[in-house]
Design an enzyme around this catalytic site. Sequence first.
Site, mmCIF file in Angstrom:
data_model
loop_
_atom_site.group_PDB
_atom_site.id
_atom_site.type_symbol
_atom_site.label_atom_id
_atom_site.label_comp_id
_atom_site.label_asym_id
_atom_site.label_seq_id
_atom_site.Cartn_x
_atom_site.Cartn_y
_atom_site.Cartn_z
ATOM 1 N N ARG A 1 0.810 -1.204 -0.223
ATOM 2 C CA ARG A 1 -0.088 0.001 -0.100
ATOM 3 C C ARG A 1 0.380 1.201 -0.050
ATOM 4 N NH1 ARG A 1 -2.827 3.136 3.094
ATOM 5 N NH2 ARG A 1 -4.487 4.425 3.216
ATOM 6 N N SER B 1 -13.276 -2.988 0.353
ATOM 7 C CA SER B 1 -12.576 -1.851 1.187
ATOM 8 C C SER B 1 -14.479 -1.920 2.140
ATOM 9 C CB SER B 1 -12.599 -0.715 1.417
ATOM 10 O OG SER B 1 -10.960 -1.259 2.125
ATOM 11 N N LYS C 1 -5.957 5.363 8.036
ATOM 12 C CA LYS C 1 -7.162 5.372 6.969
ATOM 13 C C LYS C 1 -7.836 6.582 7.893
ATOM 14 C CE LYS C 1 -7.785 3.154 4.717
ATOM 15 N NZ LYS C 1 -8.555 3.627 2.813
#
Length: 239
Positions: free
Chosen positions: A64, A133, A162
């Site tokens: 990521r 997600s 996040k």
Amino acid sequence: MVKVGYGDNRRVSLAPPEGEGPLRHERLRTARLYFCCDARPGGDDPGAVLDAALRGGVDIVQLREKTLPRREIERVAQTFRRLCDNHSALFIVNDDPDLARSCDADGVHVGQDDMDAADVRATVGPDAIVGLSTHSKQQMAASAEAPVDYISAGPIWETPTKAGRPAVGLGLISHAAASAPHPFFAIGGIDAANAAQVVAAGAQRLCVVRAIRDAADPTAAAEELRGALAPLGEAAPGG
């Protein structure tokens, strides 16, 4: 299409040899622990933390990375691919199906605001793994119509990975355990101190970032997280 070596990543294809697609999906079916890692954890080469995490029992690793240049990400992906192969783990990339192809990844994970899952599937093909997600019951229900292989559910607790995403709490995990249309990974602020709560809420699979990436001993951290899953027994979670 024949796969070429990592020396020319731009030409590598996700098209698998016979049997590789089923093997990928079997590995997903039995997976318990998923680790998301940036390309330069702590500013360092990712090899040490990835190897340690995989030795501790991580089944899936996601690259990521949202800030480095594409060529640098592709170069780092060679380390992810090699170590996942060494440990018979799955290698997933975040957001970008074209990157998944160029990195010879096993699949790609996308968010609600990324490319539509149907377009992702068209890009990577039927044998690659596609994850999505979800952050609500509504998004989870809608995923039933999406051509994805698994979903994530969360974030359970607020997390800096996040930023700005509100926590959904353990209630979404209990809902997912009862009615998720796909295998799901609980995510968001999970660590060794609270993983048992997540499992008690119904999760059979966990996804973490900081709990392993930032640990002094990533192997021990992964082992502790797997320990939280131990009450579920030895049988694969399935799905």
